[in-house]
Design a protein around this motif. Structure first.
Motif, PDB file in Angstrom:
ATOM      1  N   ALA A   1      -6.676 -32.483  36.454  1.00  0.00           N
ATOM      2  CA  ALA A   1      -7.289 -33.487  36.940  1.00  0.00           C
ATOM      3  C   ALA A   1      -6.527 -33.438  38.741  1.00  0.00           C
ATOM      4  O   ALA A   1      -7.391 -32.850  39.818  1.00  0.00           O
ATOM      5  CB  ALA A   1      -7.161 -34.877  36.632  1.00  0.00           C
ATOM      6  N   ASP A   2      -5.267 -32.796  38.312  1.00  0.00           N
ATOM      7  CA  ASP A   2      -4.538 -32.459  39.358  1.00  0.00           C
ATOM      8  C   ASP A   2      -4.430 -31.063  40.362  1.00  0.00           C
ATOM      9  O   ASP A   2      -4.427 -31.127  41.629  1.00  0.00           O
ATOM     10  CB  ASP A   2      -2.909 -32.083  39.492  1.00  0.00           C
ATOM     11  CG  ASP A   2      -2.494 -33.879  38.876  1.00  0.00           C
ATOM     12  OD1 ASP A   2      -3.772 -34.975  39.126  1.00  0.00           O
ATOM     13  OD2 ASP A   2      -1.695 -34.004  37.837  1.00  0.00           O
ATOM     14  N   TYR A   3      -5.404 -30.083  39.474  1.00  0.00           N
ATOM     15  CA  TYR A   3      -5.997 -29.137  40.129  1.00  0.00           C
ATOM     16  C   TYR A   3      -7.316 -28.608  39.990  1.00  0.00           C
ATOM     17  O   TYR A   3      -7.788 -27.718  39.240  1.00  0.00           O
ATOM     18  CB  TYR A   3      -5.672 -27.865  38.995  1.00  0.00           C
ATOM     19  CG  TYR A   3      -4.003 -27.795  39.121  1.00  0.00           C
ATOM     20  CD1 TYR A   3      -2.797 -27.836  40.268  1.00  0.00           C
ATOM     21  CD2 TYR A   3      -2.887 -28.952  38.250  1.00  0.00           C
ATOM     22  CE1 TYR A   3      -1.849 -27.254  39.932  1.00  0.00           C
ATOM     23  CE2 TYR A   3      -1.617 -28.692  38.255  1.00  0.00           C
ATOM     24  CZ  TYR A   3      -1.350 -28.684  39.542  1.00  0.00           C
ATOM     25  OH  TYR A   3       0.410 -28.407  39.212  1.00  0.00           O
ATOM     26  N   ASP A   4      -8.399 -29.430  40.589  1.00  0.00           N
ATOM     27  CA  ASP A   4      -9.722 -29.390  40.917  1.00  0.00           C
ATOM     28  C   ASP A   4     -10.257 -29.495  39.635  1.00  0.00           C
ATOM     29  O   ASP A   4     -11.320 -28.988  39.549  1.00  0.00           O
ATOM     30  CB  ASP A   4     -10.001 -28.417  41.705  1.00  0.00           C
ATOM     31  CG  ASP A   4      -9.114 -28.443  42.867  1.00  0.00           C
ATOM     32  OD1 ASP A   4      -9.608 -29.668  43.312  1.00  0.00           O
ATOM     33  OD2 ASP A   4      -8.792 -27.361  43.482  1.00  0.00           O
ATOM     34  N   GLY A   5      -9.957 -29.954  38.257  1.00  0.00           N
ATOM     35  CA  GLY A   5     -10.800 -29.814  36.911  1.00  0.00           C
ATOM     36  C   GLY A   5     -10.637 -28.914  37.068  1.00  0.00           C
ATOM     37  O   GLY A   5     -11.075 -28.642  35.608  1.00  0.00           O
ATOM     38  N   VAL A   6      -9.773 -27.340  36.932  1.00  0.00           N
ATOM     39  CA  VAL A   6      -9.368 -26.375  36.298  1.00  0.00           C
ATOM     40  C   VAL A   6      -8.476 -25.994  35.638  1.00  0.00           C
ATOM     41  O   VAL A   6      -7.235 -25.926  36.684  1.00  0.00           O
ATOM     42  CB  VAL A   6     -10.082 -25.575  37.317  1.00  0.00           C
ATOM     43  CG1 VAL A   6      -9.972 -24.005  36.610  1.00  0.00           C
ATOM     44  CG2 VAL A   6     -11.401 -25.801  38.310  1.00  0.00           C
ATOM     45  N   LEU A   7      -8.221 -25.931  34.718  1.00  0.00           N
ATOM     46  CA  LEU A   7      -6.722 -25.971  34.232  1.00  0.00           C
ATOM     47  C   LEU A   7      -6.012 -25.118  34.705  1.00  0.00           C
ATOM     48  O   LEU A   7      -4.958 -25.407  34.379  1.00  0.00           O
ATOM     49  CB  LEU A   7      -6.714 -26.192  32.772  1.00  0.00           C
ATOM     50  CG  LEU A   7      -5.621 -26.682  31.960  1.00  0.00           C
ATOM     51  CD1 LEU A   7      -4.698 -27.684  32.249  1.00  0.00           C
ATOM     52  CD2 LEU A   7      -5.585 -26.753  30.313  1.00  0.00           C
ATOM     53  N   ALA A   8      -6.717 -23.502  34.445  1.00  0.00           N
ATOM     54  CA  ALA A   8      -5.553 -22.748  34.584  1.00  0.00           C
ATOM     55  C   ALA A   8      -5.380 -22.535  35.931  1.00  0.00           C
ATOM     56  O   ALA A   8      -4.327 -21.902  36.345  1.00  0.00           O
ATOM     57  CB  ALA A   8      -7.073 -21.416  34.082  1.00  0.00           C
TER      58      ALA A   8
END
Lengths: 394, 208
Positions: free
Chosen positions: A304-311
């Motif tokens: 969630a802290d990275y635009d929803g992209v875990l990578a």
């Protein structure tokens, strides 16, 4: 022992017990929280094992789980039982205190000496209780980073932990990639699932339904919501095991009796076991701390802290990862670990992933799983060699 | 330490010879990690592995190798394009569910792809099937039909046809003899398809 859970400060007088270290940061160094609030002053209690080398390159951070604390190895000064990872941490063990300087800090919000709802708020002279701000996994990690700064340690050789400890390890790698050489997140996930939030809510409601909880103000009122906390622990404890392990240990065996009582006593061994788990827990844990720490886990969603992209959380990670899960863990199932592995692959990170076959459930990471010791030793030793640290026995 | 079987050890060494020093390598179906360990030690490669069996993964990680437990059929899609210098599929393609998709993924992930496989067109295989009427068992394919993990066996000619269908360019092709010795595959390959027990192909993606 008094009916109320004893804070660490009351234990420091206990003869001969090494309760570890405690430091209160000056007011100029508050802990900035995700909620927007600040916590000041910040106090951290921690324990160390082994010796920091001259290059300060052998620091090994252990992140404890929900009901753990800084006493990872040796004997716990409160319970008198072995520390939570005493099978993994010690001289000659996989996390070898002859080679590594092991640091384990009580999380912020906890109840073993770090700032938490059980501690006295210096501004008011009264226990924080529910006036303590809600904290997150990232807040816990920020506080640990402040501790490392305080200890003069720039980079960790390794950060390791299971369950909520694994969440902190993932957060460490995302927030401070340049400070973590190797990471060992076990039996964990990059976000808390709806089912896990649901279980935590049952525990919190059990505590808050206990009249002795008194709106969280039980210390001032001289009460203790032991029954609520014990029920919370009993419900949670089931989620740490597996159906197969419960059946293997207890089956339908009766407890100290030949026949069913046709009453509501603990007829079955499994009932007696759970009651014991609940009762033993309230002697070492604070009910409000249980509310705060479960909340921190519920709020955890790294992507969630990275635009929803875990990578994206691991984009710049040079860290070497070893992710491990356990076949019978239904609380943090293998699929959650694989999501992390896929994200790390997508980020081009250096990652190993192992799933261990065991019927011991989520708690397996704390237990005697020889295959786990062997595999994690291999990972740690290879990372140590890459870091220029001495080999085992050298 | 490389694989126990002398022939397989020779084959892994032939594959390793195709990989320049310090390459980034992904070995899909890496077993107990013999090839990536060799590439790491001897070539200073940054070598990673994927392996389906838990025993293989545990052995690799315990040796300090970077290996994930995963499935070639499903997990390759997670890797970014061109993220490795070499993607290697050694004695594995015949055990995948969708060999063509796996090959496509490898050509996407790796700048170069090395594939080795047993040749079902080998004369001993053909002869055993022809003479006994039973599914053939040979040195390279020593399984009963109902126990074999090899669900998509092919001949060298079949594989060449697949490379033409998938957009792979054959940079180099080696025929592997029973002894493990190799020779360059000679076009059009009818002879090698009969006399080679296996093959090693070095592929790149054809510019589309």
């Amino acid at each position: 022992m008094s009916t109320l859970f004893q804070p660490l400060s009351a234990l420091s007088a206990a003869a001969g017990e090494d309760v570890g270290h405690r430091f209160t940061f000056p007011a100029a160094q508050p802990l900035k929280l995700d909620s927007g609030e600040t916590l000041s002053p910040l106090t951290i209690a921690w324990k160390t094992y082994g010796t920091l080398n001259a290059e300060k390159s052998n620091a090994f951070l252990l992140c404890h789980a929900l009901t753990g604390d800084q006493y990872a190895a040796g004997t716990h000064p409160v319970t008198g039982k072995p520390g939570w990872w005493s099978s993994m941490v010690g001289p000659g063990l996989p996390i070898d205190t002859n080679r590594f300087f092991v640091i384990c800090a009580n999380v912020v919000g906890g109840c073993m000496g770090s700032s938490g709802p059980h501690e006295v708020n210096p501004a008011t002279g009264a226990p924080y209780g529910l006036s303590f701000p809600v904290i997150t996994i990232r807040d816990m990690v920020r506080a640990q980073a402040m501790l490392l700064d305080h200890l003069g340690i720039a980079t960790l050789f390794c950060a390791a932990g299971g369950s909520m400890g694994g969440m902190q390890v993932l957060q460490w790698a995302a927030s401070y990639p340049e400070r973590v050489f190797a990471a060992l997140p076990l039996a964990t996930a990059a976000r808390h699932s709806a089912q896990n939030i649901a279980f935590h809510e049952v525990g919190r409601q059990a505590i808050m339904a206990d009249p002795e909880w008194n709106g969280g103000d039980y210390i001032a009122k001289g009460t203790n919501p032991k029954k609520g906390l014990a029920v919370a622990r009993m419900a949670a404890h089931i989620t740490y095991l597996s159906e197969a392990a419960l059946h293997r240990k207890f089956g339908r065996n009766l407890q100290n009796r030949e026949a069913l009582s046709y009453r509501f006593d603990a007829d079955f061994q499994v009932e007696s076991y759970l009651r014991h788990q609940g009762l033993a827990f309230v002697d070492r844990f604070d009910a409000n701390a249980y509310l705060y720490i479960t909340r921190a886990m519920d709020y955890f969603d790294l992507a969630a802290d990275y635009d929803g992209v875990l990578a994206n959380a691991f984009k710049s990670a040079k860290t070497r990862f070893c992710i491990a899960s356990f076949t019978s863990d239904w609380l943090f199932p293998t699929a959650e670990s694989k999501k992390v592995v896929h994200a790390l692959n997508a980020a081009g990170a250096n990652v190993s992933f192992v799933e261990f076959a065991t019927d011991k459930g989520h708690d397996a990471f704390l237990l005697d799983v020889p295959e786990m010791f062997q595999t994690l030793s291999g990972f740690i030793d290879a990372a140590a060699a890459a870091r220029g640290l001495p080999a085992k026995g050298a | 330490m490389l694989a126990k079987s002398p022939a397989l050890r020779k084959e892994l060494l032939r594959i390793a010879e195709m990989v320049p020093a310090s390459s980034r390598v992904l070995d899909v179906g890496c077993g107990a990690g013999e090839l990536i360990e060799h590439l790491t030690r001897a070539k200073g490669a940054d070598a990673r592995g994927i392996e389906l069996s838990q025993a293989g993964v545990n052995a690799c990680v315990a040796k300090g190798l970077s290996v994930i437990q995963g499935d070639a059929d499903t997990d390759l899609a997670e890797y970014p394009a061109q993220s490795f210098d070499f993607a290697i599929l050694s004695q594995t393609i015949q055990a995948t569910h969708r060999p063509r998709d796996v090959l496509d993924q490898l050509l996407r992930i790796g700048r170069r792809v090395i594939v080795s496989f047993p040749n079902f067109g080998f004369w001993k295989v053909r002869l055993k099937l022809a003479l006994t009427g039973r599914m053939p068992r040979t040195g390279a394919l020593d399984y009963a039909w109902h126990e074999t993990p090899n669900i998509h066996l092919c001949t060298i000619a079949d594989f060449v046809a697949l490379t033409q269908e998938t957009g792979a360019r054959v940079e180099r092709a080696l025929a592997v003899e029973e002894s493990g010795e190799v020779r360059e595959l000679s076009a059009p390959g009818y002879w090698d398809n009969l006399t080679a027990e296996g093959a090693i192909f070095l592929l790149t993606r054809r510019a589309s």
